[in-house]
Design a protein around this motif. Structure first.
Motif, PDB file in Angstrom:
ATOM      1  N   THR A  50       0.832  -1.205   0.000  1.00 52.47           N
ATOM      2  CA  THR A  50       0.000   0.000   0.000  1.00 52.47           C
ATOM      3  C   THR A  50       0.865   1.254   0.000  1.00 52.47           C
ATOM      4  N   PHE A  51       1.822   1.309   0.912  1.00 54.59           N
ATOM      5  CA  PHE A  51       2.678   2.493   0.988  1.00 54.59           C
ATOM      6  C   PHE A  51       3.562   2.612  -0.250  1.00 54.59           C
ATOM      7  N   SER A  52       4.020   1.489  -0.755  1.00 52.72           N
ATOM      8  CA  SER A  52       4.842   1.509  -1.972  1.00 52.72           C
ATOM      9  C   SER A  52       4.059   2.112  -3.131  1.00 52.72           C
ATOM     10  N   LYS A  53       2.837   1.625  -3.314  1.00 52.63           N
ATOM     11  CA  LYS A  53       1.994   2.119  -4.407  1.00 52.63           C
ATOM     12  C   LYS A  53       1.631   3.595  -4.178  1.00 52.63           C
ATOM     13  N   ALA A  54       1.284   3.933  -2.946  1.00 57.22           N
ATOM     14  CA  ALA A  54       0.908   5.316  -2.634  1.00 57.22           C
ATOM     15  C   ALA A  54       2.085   6.262  -2.866  1.00 57.22           C
ATOM     16  N   PHE A  67      -5.844  11.933   3.464  1.00 59.07           N
ATOM     17  CA  PHE A  67      -4.749  11.046   3.063  1.00 59.07           C
ATOM     18  C   PHE A  67      -4.983   9.634   3.590  1.00 59.07           C
ATOM     19  N   LYS A  68      -5.469   9.532   4.821  1.00 58.52           N
ATOM     20  CA  LYS A  68      -5.733   8.218   5.426  1.00 58.52           C
ATOM     21  C   LYS A  68      -6.773   7.451   4.604  1.00 58.52           C
ATOM     22  N   THR A  69      -7.812   8.129   4.160  1.00 57.74           N
ATOM     23  CA  THR A  69      -8.851   7.482   3.349  1.00 57.74           C
ATOM     24  C   THR A  69      -8.271   7.004   2.031  1.00 57.74           C
ATOM     25  N   TRP A  70      -7.404   7.805   1.437  1.00 63.02           N
ATOM     26  CA  TRP A  70      -6.751   7.435   0.182  1.00 63.02           C
ATOM     27  C   TRP A  70      -5.918   6.167   0.378  1.00 63.02           C
ATOM     28  N   LEU A  71      -5.147   6.118   1.475  1.00 68.05           N
ATOM     29  CA  LEU A  71      -4.321   4.935   1.764  1.00 68.05           C
ATOM     30  C   LEU A  71      -5.185   3.686   1.996  1.00 68.05           C
ATOM     31  N   ILE A  72      -6.255   3.841   2.760  1.00 63.30           N
ATOM     32  CA  ILE A  72      -7.138   2.702   3.056  1.00 63.30           C
ATOM     33  C   ILE A  72      -7.765   2.186   1.761  1.00 63.30           C
ATOM     34  N   THR A  73      -8.147   3.076   0.862  1.00 66.98           N
ATOM     35  CA  THR A  73      -8.720   2.667  -0.425  1.00 66.98           C
ATOM     36  C   THR A  73      -7.702   1.884  -1.244  1.00 66.98           C
ATOM     37  N   ILE A  74      -6.476   2.371  -1.287  1.00 65.98           N
ATOM     38  CA  ILE A  74      -5.418   1.649  -2.003  1.00 65.98           C
ATOM     39  C   ILE A  74      -5.231   0.276  -1.383  1.00 65.98           C
ATOM     40  N   PRO A 159      14.732  -0.057  14.893  1.00 65.91           N
ATOM     41  CA  PRO A 159      13.280   0.120  15.066  1.00 65.91           C
ATOM     42  C   PRO A 159      12.520  -0.500  13.887  1.00 65.91           C
ATOM     43  N   ILE A 160      11.346  -0.996  14.161  1.00 65.62           N
ATOM     44  CA  ILE A 160      10.552  -1.683  13.139  1.00 65.62           C
ATOM     45  C   ILE A 160      10.254  -0.768  11.949  1.00 65.62           C
ATOM     46  N   ASN A 161      10.035   0.521  12.190  1.00 67.43           N
ATOM     47  CA  ASN A 161       9.755   1.436  11.082  1.00 67.43           C
ATOM     48  C   ASN A 161      10.951   1.584  10.159  1.00 67.43           C
ATOM     49  N   ASN A 162      12.171   1.539  10.702  1.00 66.37           N
ATOM     50  CA  ASN A 162      13.363   1.567   9.853  1.00 66.37           C
ATOM     51  C   ASN A 162      13.408   0.337   8.950  1.00 66.37           C
ATOM     52  N   VAL A 163      13.032  -0.805   9.520  1.00 63.62           N
ATOM     53  CA  VAL A 163      13.010  -2.050   8.743  1.00 63.62           C
ATOM     54  C   VAL A 163      12.001  -1.925   7.604  1.00 63.62           C
ATOM     55  N   LYS A 164      10.839  -1.381   7.897  1.00 64.65           N
ATOM     56  CA  LYS A 164       9.796  -1.224   6.876  1.00 64.65           C
ATOM     57  C   LYS A 164      10.273  -0.310   5.751  1.00 64.65           C
ATOM     58  N   VAL A 165      10.896   0.800   6.115  1.00 70.88           N
ATOM     59  CA  VAL A 165      11.379   1.748   5.110  1.00 70.88           C
ATOM     60  C   VAL A 165      12.502   1.117   4.286  1.00 70.88           C
ATOM     61  N   LYS A 166      13.425   0.426   4.959  1.00 68.98           N
ATOM     62  CA  LYS A 166      14.527  -0.238   4.245  1.00 68.98           C
ATOM     63  C   LYS A 166      13.994  -1.251   3.245  1.00 68.98           C
ATOM     64  N   LEU A 167      13.011  -2.047   3.675  1.00 70.57           N
ATOM     65  CA  LEU A 167      12.445  -3.064   2.794  1.00 70.57           C
ATOM     66  C   LEU A 167      11.737  -2.402   1.611  1.00 70.57           C
ATOM     67  N   LEU A 168      11.027  -1.339   1.868  1.00 75.54           N
ATOM     68  CA  LEU A 168      10.343  -0.603   0.808  1.00 75.54           C
ATOM     69  C   LEU A 168      11.354  -0.084  -0.215  1.00 75.54           C
ATOM     70  N   ARG A 169      12.430   0.520   0.266  1.00 75.20           N
ATOM     71  CA  ARG A 169      13.464   1.042  -0.631  1.00 75.20           C
ATOM     72  C   ARG A 169      14.170  -0.085  -1.373  1.00 75.20           C
ATOM     73  N   ALA A 170      14.471  -1.171  -0.660  1.00 76.87           N
ATOM     74  CA  ALA A 170      15.169  -2.302  -1.278  1.00 76.87           C
ATOM     75  C   ALA A 170      14.340  -2.878  -2.421  1.00 76.87           C
ATOM     76  N   LYS A 171      13.037  -3.005  -2.208  1.00 78.05           N
ATOM     77  CA  LYS A 171      12.173  -3.551  -3.256  1.00 78.05           C
ATOM     78  C   LYS A 171      12.122  -2.627  -4.468  1.00 78.05           C
ATOM     79  N   LYS A 172      12.077  -1.315  -4.222  1.00 80.34           N
ATOM     80  CA  LYS A 172      12.046  -0.362  -5.335  1.00 80.34           C
ATOM     81  C   LYS A 172      13.353  -0.406  -6.119  1.00 80.34           C
ATOM     82  N   LEU A 173      14.474  -0.421  -5.406  1.00 80.59           N
ATOM     83  CA  LEU A 173      15.781  -0.477  -6.070  1.00 80.59           C
ATOM     84  C   LEU A 173      15.952  -1.774  -6.850  1.00 80.59           C
TER      85      LEU A 173
END
Length: 181
Positions: A50-54, A67-74, A159-173
């Motif tokens: 969801t965050f990747s697409k958004a 913005f929250k409604t937009w994310l939930i819809t995605i 922190p878990i949020n760092n892991v999420k961001v790293k994974l998001l970036r890694a997948k995009k790269l």
């Protein structure tokens, strides 16, 4: 930082704004998916998607909406797409003489399929090696060792949020590397 300001900055590709939006809305999107599918790993995966697409399409966000409604819809649409994909690939209903029969499609790979998969896996592993080591590590932990975000967070002592961001970036790269080859 205000949400409106973060959205404007995210539209200019500001990483801190992306992190702020992820931190601010992660629990809402994850909680929404967890209630829908009641599986923590699947809810995390859909939330990351969801965050990747958004974030890929942040410039299309219309600030007339929340913005929250937009994310939930995605998020909801990603889940629906996955359900449709699973439904179409797992079973097929056939009608014969007014009797409904459920036909399970044989999805076991043929020897040719196995060979192709091994070749694709070998290429994927080569592409992963082109990433920076910290991105390789997070991809390995999530997709090859199948650890949860919480387990990865503990293992990396981040922190878990760092892991999420790293994974998001890694997948995009990784996607960019794959498209180039």
């Amino acid at each position: 930082m205000e949400i409106e300001e973060a959205i404007k900055r995210a539209k200019t590709n500001d990483q801190k704004a992306f992190n702020y939006l992820l931190d601010t809305f992660w629990d809402a999107v994850y909680g929404f998916q967890l209630k829908r599918i009641q599986n923590e790993n699947d809810a995390e995966d859909i939330t990351i998607q969801t965050f990747s697409k958004a974030f890929d399409r942040i410039e299309t966000f219309d600030d007339k909406y929340k913005f929250k409604t937009w994310l939930i819809t995605i998020s909801k649409n990603i889940h629906i797409d996955l359900l449709r994909k699973d439904k179409n690939s797992i079973t097929q209903v056939i009608s014969k003489d007014d009797k409904q029969a459920l036909h399970i499609i044989d999805e076991s790979p043929s020897p040719e399929d196995k060979l192709i998969t091994e070749q694709h896996l070998a290429k994927l592993l080569l592409d992963i090696k082109k990433l920076k080591p910290h991105y390789q590590e997070v991809i390995n932990l999530r997709y090859f060792q199948e650890l949860s975000y919480k387990e990865i967070s503990k293992q990396l002592n981040e922190p878990i949020n760092n892991v999420k961001v790293k994974l998001l970036r890694a997948k995009k790269l990784l996607a960019e590397i794959i498209q180039k080859t």
